[in-house]
Design an enzyme around this catalytic site. Structure first.
Site, mmCIF file in Angstrom:
data_model
loop_
_atom_site.group_PDB
_atom_site.id
_atom_site.type_symbol
_atom_site.label_atom_id
_atom_site.label_comp_id
_atom_site.label_asym_id
_atom_site.label_seq_id
_atom_site.Cartn_x
_atom_site.Cartn_y
_atom_site.Cartn_z
ATOM 1 N N GLU A 153 0.841 -1.195 0.000
ATOM 2 C CA GLU A 153 0.000 0.000 0.000
ATOM 3 C C GLU A 153 0.880 1.251 0.000
ATOM 4 O O GLU A 153 1.709 1.419 0.892
ATOM 5 C CB GLU A 153 -0.913 -0.029 1.232
ATOM 6 C CG GLU A 153 -1.898 -1.203 1.181
ATOM 7 C CD GLU A 153 -2.372 -1.669 2.553
ATOM 8 O OE1 GLU A 153 -2.215 -0.924 3.536
ATOM 9 O OE2 GLU A 153 -2.893 -2.801 2.635
ATOM 10 N N GLU A 165 -4.663 -6.722 2.523
ATOM 11 C CA GLU A 165 -3.450 -7.452 2.913
ATOM 12 C C GLU A 165 -3.465 -8.903 2.445
ATOM 13 O O GLU A 165 -2.432 -9.430 2.021
ATOM 14 C CB GLU A 165 -3.247 -7.382 4.438
ATOM 15 C CG GLU A 165 -2.704 -6.049 4.934
ATOM 16 C CD GLU A 165 -3.762 -4.952 5.005
ATOM 17 O OE1 GLU A 165 -4.955 -5.275 4.867
ATOM 18 O OE2 GLU A 165 -3.396 -3.775 5.177
ATOM 19 N N PHE A 173 1.935 -0.906 8.172
ATOM 20 C CA PHE A 173 2.352 -1.118 9.559
ATOM 21 C C PHE A 173 2.241 -2.611 9.787
ATOM 22 O O PHE A 173 1.295 -3.233 9.314
ATOM 23 C CB PHE A 173 1.443 -0.354 10.537
ATOM 24 C CG PHE A 173 1.732 1.122 10.585
ATOM 25 C CD1 PHE A 173 2.525 1.653 11.600
ATOM 26 C CD2 PHE A 173 1.225 1.973 9.624
ATOM 27 C CE1 PHE A 173 2.802 3.002 11.645
ATOM 28 C CE2 PHE A 173 1.504 3.334 9.663
ATOM 29 C CZ PHE A 173 2.294 3.855 10.675
ATOM 30 N N ASP A 198 1.311 -4.215 12.129
ATOM 31 C CA ASP A 198 0.058 -4.592 12.809
ATOM 32 C C ASP A 198 -0.927 -5.222 11.830
ATOM 33 O O ASP A 198 -1.690 -6.114 12.179
ATOM 34 C CB ASP A 198 -0.592 -3.355 13.436
ATOM 35 C CG ASP A 198 0.348 -2.578 14.331
ATOM 36 O OD1 ASP A 198 0.044 -2.451 15.515
ATOM 37 O OD2 ASP A 198 1.404 -2.119 13.842
ATOM 38 N N PHE A 199 -0.928 -4.728 10.585
ATOM 39 C CA PHE A 199 -1.925 -5.168 9.609
ATOM 40 C C PHE A 199 -1.606 -6.546 9.024
ATOM 41 O O PHE A 199 -2.396 -7.100 8.258
ATOM 42 C CB PHE A 199 -2.053 -4.135 8.477
ATOM 43 C CG PHE A 199 -2.382 -2.757 8.990
ATOM 44 C CD1 PHE A 199 -3.408 -2.588 9.906
ATOM 45 C CD2 PHE A 199 -1.656 -1.656 8.605
ATOM 46 C CE1 PHE A 199 -3.712 -1.335 10.413
ATOM 47 C CE2 PHE A 199 -1.950 -0.392 9.100
ATOM 48 C CZ PHE A 199 -2.992 -0.225 10.006
ATOM 49 N N ILE A 200 -0.492 -7.100 9.397
ATOM 50 C CA ILE A 200 -0.118 -8.419 8.876
ATOM 51 C C ILE A 200 -1.135 -9.478 9.295
ATOM 52 O O ILE A 200 -1.355 -10.447 8.585
ATOM 53 C CB ILE A 200 1.313 -8.805 9.340
ATOM 54 C CG1 ILE A 200 1.869 -9.946 8.482
ATOM 55 C CG2 ILE A 200 1.339 -9.179 10.813
ATOM 56 C CD1 ILE A 200 3.340 -10.225 8.723
ATOM 57 N N HIS A 255 -0.828 0.501 15.857
ATOM 58 C CA HIS A 255 0.334 0.900 15.054
ATOM 59 C C HIS A 255 1.630 0.705 15.826
ATOM 60 O O HIS A 255 2.602 1.401 15.596
ATOM 61 C CB HIS A 255 0.215 2.366 14.616
ATOM 62 C CG HIS A 255 -0.835 2.615 13.577
ATOM 63 N ND1 HIS A 255 -2.171 2.604 13.857
ATOM 64 C CD2 HIS A 255 -0.743 2.864 12.249
ATOM 65 C CE1 HIS A 255 -2.865 2.851 12.762
ATOM 66 N NE2 HIS A 255 -2.023 3.012 11.765
#
Lengths: 415, 339
Positions: free
Chosen positions: B44, B75, B98, B100-102, B142
């Site tokens: 992104e 994602e 970030f 976190d979004f994994i 985040h």
């Protein structure tokens, strides 16, 4: 609906549907003899979809089967023994017993990606396959399948949306068999035609009688050709019915009797046999020949599978990681000049250009190109867009620019 | 061709100077894409914008739209597509804006990407990288350190470097690895840490820890931002005559047991420091390994200094309380040294 095929193609479709059904019939026997160690899923009544769609692919194309796409694997060239051994968890199976059912693939030769049980995940993965093929200049198309149930997943949306934004050469066959395990399609999806979802991604879709193998093949063939030509992903909804339960353990008593009766009368093989006979493409003799051929083949394949050993216990510990070149030599197969994607030729202005709003600051004015193979898409497009729409609309032929022109004309009209 | 702060030129790839942690990562991607046209980047805002943290600045200008792909906020689709690309011999680098979004792509990673080689002989050479960690008031979504979700997944490799030199060398090694590699970049380090990196190509081997400071009284195992915190604590401990050996794990999967065991056999005491939360963190795994393989060598309990077992809170007062710091490490190390 019917498209002209060669005699051989008509017969091939028949052969593969019969083979598909015979392979699954054999597995039911193996299951009842407790020789299949896990579950067994059936595509009874859906053979026309697997066979017709996979038959539209070229050898170099990629596919990823779902659980009910044994027919697609057979068309792609997987020997029945591999399918038997997968289900029987045998050492000689493609996954050496590490996974069952249609969960296996072949990257190097047949170009098959293995599915996983989580539905929809193949959609982004096959989008990536399609994108990589285009990037490497291979001019391939990627195809996978999804059910009515699987179309409710998040990855279905994410994958199709991404494929559409990328104009990936990707064809998705949505097998609407009316049942997601015990849940009817209406409880899964609140629209009449699942193909309508294509609108949300700005892509084209087809609705096909999934029990008519020629219709299935014709739609798939057209979709594959269009995807290969760079028109982006295409969704095909094949209307059909899951004749057996979710898997062998499920008697599917939740299915209304009338529904079952209706669809049983529309068996794709029976229908096709009638068609072939009336068109004089198949007679009793050639039918018998096909049956004998399949019987002999499967007897041999089954024997091989049954004689294969179970994998040795220690195998469970092996091959979690690729150990490098000794394990896999990973090399991209370039079928276009690498210079096209390396500096200085690859250098671009790092700005978005927004149609109708001019280019970004400092931009040379070019659009972000979406290439298919060696087609200089960006320049061609800008030329066709500049043509006065009225003039084009009177032209015959040249289907695609016509559409584009009409669309841009109507956009202008709205403004 | 538009000028992008000179980033579109080859000179931008040259090293041999003091660079930030972030620049080291950018250079690694730049050089790997320069070296191998099979390397592509997707994520992104990685293209035109150059990434939320500018880690990919200049890559689009040099390598073009086909190799640097701005994607939808999807994602699962990004990682799934990268996996598909890897099957055709590409080596995609995926950026999570970030880290976190994994977890939005958890299924793709743990079920599809990680299992392919074991199940059907399909290696997936790809790198998933992104900014992780707290200390910058990013709040609960985040600031995460989700590495252990993936350390628990056979088939993946997990890297979490602490210096610019390692970040560059390990990222290059990750791109060349035939397996899916998760590469965590502690964002606190991005612009705060500088280090010298050599001009020219080099890699750092995956799966090797490194002794950052030698010592004989106790071993401190750490990684990422906490490695610097541990070194700071070791400095203070030295003032009191306690010589701590500080080891930078660098790779969490596979874990370098040899280096860990070697050090603990020498110091007989071990403290593990990580920014990840306590329960299920790598410290617990290391404690178990030491119990299994070095029980007789231990003169004290294996101790841990970690974040609290809570989400990462937003307010500086709360986050400071949540995170480990040099004082907490110092206190724990002193207690351990008494044994």
């Amino acid at each position: 609906m019917k498209k002209e095929l060669t005699r051989q193609q008509y017969v091939d479709l028949y052969y593969y549907m019969r083979l598909n059904r015979a392979v699954e019939d054999t597995m039911v026997k193996l299951f009842r003899q407790n020789k299949i160690v896990g579950g067994l899923y059936s595509s009874l009544g859906q053979e026309a979809i697997s066979v017709g769609s996979a038959y539209a692919l070229e050898k170099k194309d990629w596919l990823a089967p779902m659980i009910r796409n044994i027919g697609a694997l057979l068309v792609k060239g997987v020997p029945p023994r591999d399918i038997f051994m997968q289900h029987m968890a045998k050492y000689d199976s493609p996954t050496k017993g590490k996974d069952g059912t249609s969960h296996f693939g072949d990257l190097d030769n047949l170009h098959i990606v293995s599915p996983i049980s989580m539905l929809g995940d193949l959609i982004p993965v096959m989008t990536g396959v399609a994108m990589a093929g285009r990037y490497l200049g291979q001019k391939i198309v990627a195809m996978t399948w999804i059910g009515d149930g699987g179309s409710s997943t998040g990855v279905f949306h994410e994958g199709l949306n991404f494929a559409a934004t990328q104009k990936a050469p990707f064809v998705l066959i949505l097998e609407n068999n009316l049942w997601a395990y015990s849940t009817p399609v209406r409880k899964q999806v609140p629209v009449e035609n699942l193909a309508d979802r294509a609108k949300a991604y700005g892509i084209d879709s087809y609705i096909v009688d999934g029990n008519d193998v020629v219709a299935m093949y014709s739609a798939a063939k057209e979709a594959v050709e269009r995807a290969r030509a760079g028109e982006g992903p295409i969704l095909i909804e094949a209307k059909t019915f899951r004749r057996l339960g979710h898997a062998q353990h499920d008697p599917a008593e939740y299915v209304p009797k009338e529904m079952r009766t209706y669809w049983e009368a529309r068996d794709p093989i029976t229908l096709y046999e009638k068609y072939l006979t009336s068109e004089k493409l198949l007679d009793a003799k050639s039918k018998k020949e096909i049956e004998d051929k399949i019987e002999a083949l499967l007897a041999k394949e089954r024997e091989f599978a049954e004689n294969s050993p179970m994998p040795p216990a220690e195998l469970a510990e092996e091959s979690v990681y690729c150990t490098g070149d000794d394990c896999h030599k990973i090399r991209a197969k370039w079928e276009r000049p690498v210079a096209e994607v390396t500096p200085p030729k690859s250098s671009v202005a790092a700005v978005w250009t927004v149609p109708g709003f001019g280019s970004g600051k400092g931009s040379g004015g070019a659009n972000a190109p979406i290439h298919f193979g060696d087609a200089p898409a960006a320049t061609e497009k800008s030329v066709s867009e500049r043509k006065p729409p009225a003039k084009i609309a009177t032209k015959t032929g040249a289907k695609k620019p016509l559409k584009a022109a009409a669309a841009s004309a109507s956009r202008k009209a709205r403004r | 061709m538009a000028k992008m702060n000179g980033a579109g030129t080859k000179e931008a790839a040259a090293g041999g100077a003091q660079v930030t942690f972030l620049e080291a990562i950018r250079q690694a991607m730049f050089e790997e894409m320069e070296r191998d046209p099979a390397v592509v980047l997707l994520g992104e805002d990685v293209g035109v914008y150059g990434g939320a943290f500018k880690t990919s600045e200049g890559l689009l200008a040099r390598f073009g739209w086909e190799r640097v792909m701005d994607t939808p906020i999807s994602e699962s689709a990004i990682i799934g597509a990268a996996c598909g690309m890897s099957y055709l011999g590409l080596r995609p680098i995926v950026e999570m804006q970030f880290i976190d979004f994994i977890v939005c792509a958890f299924n793709q990673i743990t079920n599809f990407v990680a299992k392919g080689h074991y199940l059907w002989n399909a290696p997936a050479p790809m790198v998933i990288r992104g900014p992780s960690g707290g200390g910058v008031h990013g709040g609960p979504f985040h600031s995460a350190n989700p590495e252990m979700y993936f350390v628990h997944t056979p088939g993946l490799k997990v890297i979490y470097p602490s210096t610019p030199y390692d970040a560059k060398g390990l990222l290059k090694a990750a791109v060349r690895d035939n397996n899916p590699v998760l590469f965590f970049e502690h964002k606190f380090l991005y612009r705060r840490i500088k280090g010298e990196i050599p001009a020219g190509d080099y890699t750092v081997p995956i799966g090797k820890a490194m002794v950052r400071r030698e010592g004989r009284h106790l071993t401190i195992l750490s990684y990422a931002a906490m490695m610097h915190t541990s070194l700071e604590a070791a400095e203070a401990l030295a003032q009191e005559g306690i010589e701590a050996e500080v080891i930078d794990l660098r790779t969490l999967l596979p874990l370098d047991e040899e280096t860990i065991l070697q050090s603990v056999k020498k110091t007989n005491k071990c403290l593990v420091v990580h920014e990840d939360t306590k329960t299920g963190g790598i410290a617990g795994e290391i404690a178990a390994i030491l119990c299994e393989k070095a029980f007789d060598d231990l003169d004290g309990p294996v101790m841990r200094v970690t974040s609290l077992d809570t989400p990462v809170p937003y307010a500086p007062t709360l986050e400071d309380h949540f995170l480990p710091n040099a004082k907490k490490v110092f206190t724990a190390a002193k207690e351990l040294a008494r044994y």
